[in-house]
Scaffold this motif. Structure first.
Motif, PDB file in Angstrom:
ATOM      1  N   ALA A  56       6.844  11.519  16.414  1.00 16.02           N
ATOM      2  CA  ALA A  56       5.952  10.378  16.224  1.00 16.02           C
ATOM      3  C   ALA A  56       6.383   9.561  15.009  1.00 16.02           C
ATOM      4  O   ALA A  56       6.888  10.106  14.023  1.00 16.02           O
ATOM      5  CB  ALA A  56       4.521  10.880  16.025  1.00 16.02           C
ATOM      6  N   ALA A  57       6.179   8.254  15.099  1.00 17.64           N
ATOM      7  CA  ALA A  57       6.331   7.428  13.896  1.00 17.64           C
ATOM      8  C   ALA A  57       5.250   7.845  12.908  1.00 17.64           C
ATOM      9  O   ALA A  57       4.116   8.121  13.291  1.00 17.64           O
ATOM     10  CB  ALA A  57       6.201   5.957  14.248  1.00 17.64           C
ATOM     11  N   TYR A  58       5.601   7.927  11.624  1.00 15.13           N
ATOM     12  CA  TYR A  58       4.638   8.457  10.662  1.00 15.13           C
ATOM     13  C   TYR A  58       4.864   7.867   9.282  1.00 15.13           C
ATOM     14  O   TYR A  58       5.915   7.294   8.976  1.00 15.13           O
ATOM     15  CB  TYR A  58       4.752   9.984  10.588  1.00 15.13           C
ATOM     16  N   LYS A  59       3.823   8.040   8.436  1.00 11.12           N
ATOM     17  CA  LYS A  59       3.889   7.683   7.028  1.00 11.12           C
ATOM     18  C   LYS A  59       3.405   8.867   6.216  1.00 11.12           C
ATOM     19  O   LYS A  59       2.277   9.327   6.398  1.00 11.12           O
ATOM     20  CB  LYS A  59       3.025   6.464   6.717  1.00 11.12           C
ATOM     21  N   SER A  60       4.242   9.370   5.328  1.00 13.37           N
ATOM     22  CA  SER A  60       3.804  10.377   4.360  1.00 13.37           C
ATOM     23  C   SER A  60       4.159   9.859   2.979  1.00 13.37           C
ATOM     24  O   SER A  60       4.782   8.807   2.833  1.00 13.37           O
ATOM     25  CB  SER A  60       4.456  11.736   4.639  1.00 13.37           C
ATOM     26  N   MET A  61       3.761  10.593   1.952  1.00 17.22           N
ATOM     27  CA  MET A  61       3.979  10.093   0.595  1.00 17.22           C
ATOM     28  C   MET A  61       5.461   9.890   0.276  1.00 17.22           C
ATOM     29  O   MET A  61       5.847   8.812  -0.174  1.00 17.22           O
ATOM     30  CB  MET A  61       3.336  11.036  -0.424  1.00 17.22           C
ATOM     31  N   PRO A  62       6.329  10.891   0.478  1.00 18.20           N
ATOM     32  CA  PRO A  62       7.722  10.690   0.068  1.00 18.20           C
ATOM     33  C   PRO A  62       8.628  10.160   1.161  1.00 18.20           C
ATOM     34  O   PRO A  62       9.659   9.553   0.868  1.00 18.20           O
ATOM     35  CB  PRO A  62       8.156  12.093  -0.348  1.00 18.20           C
ATOM     36  N   LEU A  63       8.290  10.381   2.433  1.00 10.93           N
ATOM     37  CA  LEU A  63       9.176  10.038   3.538  1.00 10.93           C
ATOM     38  C   LEU A  63       8.370   9.484   4.697  1.00 10.93           C
ATOM     39  O   LEU A  63       7.200   9.819   4.872  1.00 10.93           O
ATOM     40  CB  LEU A  63       9.949  11.280   4.012  1.00 10.93           C
ATOM     41  N   GLY A  64       9.037   8.662   5.528  1.00 13.47           N
ATOM     42  CA  GLY A  64       8.372   8.142   6.706  1.00 13.47           C
ATOM     43  C   GLY A  64       9.324   7.317   7.544  1.00 13.47           C
ATOM     44  O   GLY A  64      10.440   6.979   7.120  1.00 13.47           O
ATOM     45  N   THR A  65       8.883   6.993   8.752  1.00 14.74           N
ATOM     46  CA  THR A  65       9.707   6.198   9.667  1.00 14.74           C
ATOM     47  C   THR A  65       9.031   4.888  10.044  1.00 14.74           C
ATOM     48  O   THR A  65       9.632   4.062  10.705  1.00 14.74           O
ATOM     49  CB  THR A  65       9.985   6.998  10.950  1.00 14.74           C
ATOM     50  N   ASP A  66       7.789   4.707   9.665  1.00 13.92           N
ATOM     51  CA  ASP A  66       6.998   3.553  10.078  1.00 13.92           C
ATOM     52  C   ASP A  66       6.989   2.518   8.964  1.00 13.92           C
ATOM     53  O   ASP A  66       6.039   2.421   8.188  1.00 13.92           O
ATOM     54  CB  ASP A  66       5.577   4.013  10.418  1.00 13.92           C
ATOM     55  N   SER A  67       8.063   1.722   8.896  1.00 11.56           N
ATOM     56  CA  SER A  67       8.205   0.732   7.827  1.00 11.56           C
ATOM     57  C   SER A  67       8.995  -0.454   8.349  1.00 11.56           C
ATOM     58  O   SER A  67       9.863  -0.293   9.214  1.00 11.56           O
ATOM     59  CB  SER A  67       8.935   1.358   6.628  1.00 11.56           C
ATOM     60  N   ASP A  68       8.705  -1.652   7.837  1.00  9.66           N
ATOM     61  CA  ASP A  68       9.446  -2.819   8.282  1.00  9.66           C
ATOM     62  C   ASP A  68      10.896  -2.786   7.815  1.00  9.66           C
ATOM     63  O   ASP A  68      11.731  -3.538   8.325  1.00  9.66           O
ATOM     64  CB  ASP A  68       8.757  -4.104   7.815  1.00  9.66           C
ATOM     65  N   LYS A  69      11.199  -1.909   6.860  1.00  7.72           N
ATOM     66  CA  LYS A  69      12.577  -1.757   6.403  1.00  7.72           C
ATOM     67  C   LYS A  69      13.254  -0.539   7.031  1.00  7.72           C
ATOM     68  O   LYS A  69      14.319  -0.132   6.616  1.00  7.72           O
ATOM     69  CB  LYS A  69      12.624  -1.639   4.880  1.00  7.72           C
ATOM     70  N   GLY A  70      12.601   0.051   8.039  1.00 11.96           N
ATOM     71  CA  GLY A  70      13.170   1.223   8.681  1.00 11.96           C
ATOM     72  C   GLY A  70      12.645   2.499   8.061  1.00 11.96           C
ATOM     73  O   GLY A  70      11.571   2.539   7.465  1.00 11.96           O
ATOM     74  N   PHE A  71      13.407   3.552   8.175  1.00 13.25           N
ATOM     75  CA  PHE A  71      13.010   4.833   7.587  1.00 13.25           C
ATOM     76  C   PHE A  71      13.022   4.710   6.068  1.00 13.25           C
ATOM     77  O   PHE A  71      13.886   4.032   5.506  1.00 13.25           O
ATOM     78  CB  PHE A  71      13.985   5.941   8.013  1.00 13.25           C
ATOM     79  N   TYR A  72      12.052   5.380   5.407  1.00 13.68           N
ATOM     80  CA  TYR A  72      11.981   5.236   3.959  1.00 13.68           C
ATOM     81  C   TYR A  72      11.959   6.588   3.256  1.00 13.68           C
ATOM     82  O   TYR A  72      11.495   7.590   3.797  1.00 13.68           O
ATOM     83  CB  TYR A  72      10.767   4.406   3.539  1.00 13.68           C
ATOM     84  N   CYS A  73      12.452   6.587   2.029  1.00 15.41           N
ATOM     85  CA  CYS A  73      12.402   7.735   1.125  1.00 15.41           C
ATOM     86  C   CYS A  73      11.972   7.232  -0.238  1.00 15.41           C
ATOM     87  O   CYS A  73      12.586   6.310  -0.791  1.00 15.41           O
ATOM     88  CB  CYS A  73      13.771   8.409   1.017  1.00 15.41           C
ATOM     89  N   TYR A  74      10.901   7.846  -0.774  1.00 23.19           N
ATOM     90  CA  TYR A  74      10.407   7.483  -2.101  1.00 23.19           C
ATOM     91  C   TYR A  74      10.535   8.635  -3.103  1.00 23.19           C
ATOM     92  O   TYR A  74       9.994   8.535  -4.209  1.00 23.19           O
ATOM     93  CB  TYR A  74       8.936   7.057  -2.028  1.00 23.19           C
ATOM     94  N   TRP A  75      11.197   9.739  -2.732  1.00 26.50           N
ATOM     95  CA  TRP A  75      11.399  10.793  -3.722  1.00 26.50           C
ATOM     96  C   TRP A  75      12.073  10.198  -4.960  1.00 26.50           C
ATOM     97  O   TRP A  75      13.089   9.504  -4.846  1.00 26.50           O
ATOM     98  CB  TRP A  75      12.322  11.879  -3.178  1.00 26.50           C
ATOM     99  N   PRO A  76      11.558  10.419  -6.168  1.00 29.74           N
ATOM    100  CA  PRO A  76      12.273   9.945  -7.374  1.00 29.74           C
ATOM    101  C   PRO A  76      13.626  10.641  -7.487  1.00 29.74           C
ATOM    102  O   PRO A  76      13.720  11.860  -7.306  1.00 29.74           O
ATOM    103  CB  PRO A  76      11.338  10.361  -8.519  1.00 29.74           C
ATOM    104  N   MET A  77      14.661   9.876  -7.782  1.00 26.54           N
ATOM    105  CA  MET A  77      16.028  10.407  -7.828  1.00 26.54           C
ATOM    106  C   MET A  77      16.700   9.985  -9.136  1.00 26.54           C
ATOM    107  O   MET A  77      17.450   9.002  -9.171  1.00 26.54           O
ATOM    108  CB  MET A  77      16.817   9.929  -6.607  1.00 26.54           C
ATOM    109  N   PRO A  78      16.460  10.706 -10.224  1.00 17.86           N
ATOM    110  CA  PRO A  78      17.072  10.346 -11.510  1.00 17.86           C
ATOM    111  C   PRO A  78      18.579  10.607 -11.517  1.00 17.86           C
ATOM    112  O   PRO A  78      19.069  11.485 -10.808  1.00 17.86           O
ATOM    113  CB  PRO A  78      16.361  11.263 -12.509  1.00 17.86           C
ATOM    114  N   PHE A  79      19.282   9.834 -12.358  1.00 18.22           N
ATOM    115  CA  PHE A  79      20.707  10.073 -12.616  1.00 18.22           C
ATOM    116  C   PHE A  79      20.996   9.689 -14.055  1.00 18.22           C
ATOM    117  O   PHE A  79      20.268   8.882 -14.650  1.00 18.22           O
ATOM    118  CB  PHE A  79      21.584   9.276 -11.640  1.00 18.22           C
ATOM    119  N   ARG A  80      22.046  10.262 -14.607  1.00 17.17           N
ATOM    120  CA  ARG A  80      22.353  10.043 -16.024  1.00 17.17           C
ATOM    121  C   ARG A  80      23.661   9.307 -16.255  1.00 17.17           C
ATOM    122  O   ARG A  80      23.789   8.553 -17.207  1.00 17.17           O
ATOM    123  CB  ARG A  80      22.379  11.396 -16.768  1.00 17.17           C
TER     124      ARG A  80
END
Length: 618
Positions: free
Chosen positions: A313-337
């Motif tokens: 199913a198309a879905y929306k969760s806090m860090p990941l989802g497929t139901d977005s006008d920009k396609g599949f999304y990932c919001y997990w914070p990803m730090p780099f140094r």
């Protein structure tokens, strides 16, 4: 002698000034309300689970307690007797309370009492139905209510944190009469034990100002699921984006979405592939590397990283989802140094089309305590006698934040969903669940057995999704599917209850019945703590031990956390008087240099001023 006196007076004066800075209040909502802190190490925190799992290793995962011990299933000896679920010594916080819907709401046959003692006082005295349908404290609109109390896919769960300073004890009753749901008491209470010196705002029936604010921030994030949680409770400026336009990626080719240098954080990642086949979604892999490393921290098929395709199913969760006008999304914070590379790799021999891809990021300093996001994909078909599917097994330090799992088994039996989830941390088993669907906040085969339709639950669902957990697909020949197999796809994010580890972690799910030809696939997400060398005395992490470090200690005085938090000059995780001493002892040190900078006159003047104040008061 005079030099020692000056030093002593200086430290004492700074200590007194520091005491005037308020200690950070632990509210219990920290994990839920501060999205970017997901990457911060949980040093000194122990995650655990009090559950009704079968202590004998069988499948009687009900009516089992801390006291009395053993399976309480004999009528009338075990009927209507007082039991203790768990006794904890604080400080700590209860992070999650789950039960099957059919158990929590036993209907005309009655419900199960819940008594929670916080620091020796009975402060929650209710029953499972009121607490998990959101009617407990009906006169109070701010506590134990949606969206922190949720009902879906046969399960009921509360993520309302219950903090305690010294102790927490949960009592209930056991029943062997009154109907199946009541006599099969399944439960899970997740908790975190905090470092001994932590000062918490213990639950007393009311929220402090800080708790109220944090809860409101949490609710705002949940209600805006599908948007970047990091942007919900803050003023958002324009952030740079590295992007790809529509194109075909040749078989075996790699296309880079972003190649970033310096220090910062990736906050959003999108991949758009409208109408893509399952083969394309499986064949295109998302790869992420940090800080010039050759090894990928993330190397997962797009389908299994985002939970896309395969009739899900198309879905929306806090860090990941497929139901977005920009396609599949990932919001997990990803730090780099020192940089990050995000790319798409076509692992097939045929071209794969994408519509677009974007990486949104921002540059800035990253605390030593922040870790790197990793994702591990594993797929296998079991062989006869195989006991478990391994979801994650890594060494080192970090914290585990959840997984996405799918399974498929031929036949009409649903007993594969009886498999327990087990987590072993640093060689010790700390979490033992009561069934596969229970681990994903469902119940009774995702409401396909002992079905409920109250509180918004839907009998025989093919899917059902929420911000922290969900069922993306269920195919059951007895109800929805004409094919002779059972298949389920599910996710559970440990946002409220991450599992820290110091030496390593092992996460497994039971292959119930030890049968062969069961298809398991999992994607596990975790943060690996950064291996950053601390420059002694460098409280503000600018690479130089200077006057600014004294100010950092004072501004953060009394704060607790993992080693390397702002103001922590000596790396002990506590900003205290010892950090002033660490700054003084290492004043002038420069990272990577053997040449010290001179101590500025302002520090000596401050010291003399402190002496003058003390003499005047004398």
């Amino acid at each position: 002698m005079r030099k020692d006196v000056i030093k002593s007076v200086f430290y004492f004066s700074c200590f007194i000034l520091g005491l005037q800075t308020a200690h950070a209040e632990f509210t219990g909502y920290e994990n839920l309300s501060d999205w970017n802190s997901l990457s911060t190490a949980r040093t000194g925190i122990i995650a655990g689970l009090a559950s009704s799992y079968d202590r004998a290793g069988g499948n009687a995962d009900y009516n089992q307690y801390e006291s009395p011990t053993g399976l309480l299933n004999t009528y009338p000896d075990d009927d209507n007797i007082e039991t203790t679920v768990v006794t904890l010594t604080g400080p700590g916080v209860l992070t999650r309370f789950w039960m099957p819907h059919a158990c929590a709401d036993a209907g005309a046959n009655g419900v199960i009492p819940v008594k929670i003692f916080i620091d020796g006082q009975l402060l929650i005295n209710t029953d499972t139905n009121l607490m998990l349908q959101g009617d407990y404290l009906a006169s109070d609109t701010s506590l134990f209510k949606s969206p922190l109390v949720q009902t879906l896919i046969g399960g009921q769960v509360s993520y309302e944190p219950i903090a305690f300073q010294n102790s927490l004890r949960i009592e209930t009753k056991n029943y062997t009469s009154g109907g199946w749901g009541k006599t099969h008491h399944y439960y899970q209470y997740g908790y975190q034990l905090l470092p001994a010196e932590t000062q918490v705002s213990a639950y007393n029936g009311n929220l402090t100002t800080a708790q109220t604010t944090a809860r409101q921030q949490t609710v705002a994030m949940i209600n805006a699921v599908g948007s970047n949680p990091a942007d919900i409770n803050t003023t958002v400026g324009t952030k740079p984006v590295s992007s790809l336009t529509a194109q075909e990626i040749s078989g075996g080719a790699v296309t880079t979405i972003a190649n970033l240098s310096g220090s910062g954080r990736i906050g959003r990642l999108n991949v758009k592939m409208d109408g893509a086949s399952d083969a394309s979604l499986d064949g295109l892999r998302l790869r992420v590397r940090y800080d010039g490393q050759e090894e990928n921290a993330i190397d997962v098929p797009v389908s299994h990283f985002f939970g896309a395709g395969h009739n899900r199913a198309a879905y929306k969760s806090m860090p990941l989802g497929t139901d977005s006008d920009k396609g599949f999304y990932c919001y997990w914070p990803m730090p780099f140094r020192e940089g990050a590379i995000v790319e798409l790799y076509n692992s097939t021999g045929s071209n794969i089309s994408i519509d677009s891809a974007e990486v949104e990021y921002e540059y800035g300093e990253i605390a030593d305590s922040e870790g790197y996001l990793h994702a591990v994909f594993s797929e296998e078909t079991t062989i006869a006698g195989q006991t478990y599917h391994q979801i994650l097994n890594v060494e080192g330090q970090g914290h585990y934040v959840g997984n996405m799992l799918y399974l498929k088994k031929n036949g009409t039996s649903k007993n594969i969903l009886e498999g327990d989830d087990i987590i072993t941390v640093d060689g010790n088993r700390t979490i033992y669940g009561t069934g596969l669907e229970d681990a994903y906040n469902g119940g009774y085969y995702y409401n396909h057995v002992l079905t409920n339709s109250s509180d918004g639950d839907v009998p025989y669902p093919t899917s059902g999704t929420l911000p922290y957990h969900g069922l993306l697909n269920m195919e059951d020949m007895t109800k929805e599917s004409v094919d002779p197999y059972l298949r389920t796809d599910q996710y559970r994010w440990r946002i409220a209850d991450p599992v820290p580890f110091n030496d390593g972690i092992d996460v497994i799910i039971e292959n119930y019945g030890n049968g062969g030809n069961v298809l398991f696939g999992s994607t596990a997400f975790y943060y690996a703590t950064a291996d950053v060398e601390l420059l002694a005395g460098d409280a503000n992490r600018d690479g130089v031990v200077s006057a600014g470090d004294y100010a950092s200690v004072q501004a953060n005085f009394g704060n607790l956390g993992p080693a390397g938090i702002p103001g922590d000059a000596n790396g002990d995780g506590v900003v205290s008087a010892g950090d002033y001493a660490a700054v003084q002892a290492n004043f002038g040190h420069v990272a990577g240099s053997s040449t010290n900078i001179p101590e500025p006159t302002t520090i000596m003047l401050l010291s003399m001023g402190c002496i003058a104040i003390v003499r005047h008061r004398k």
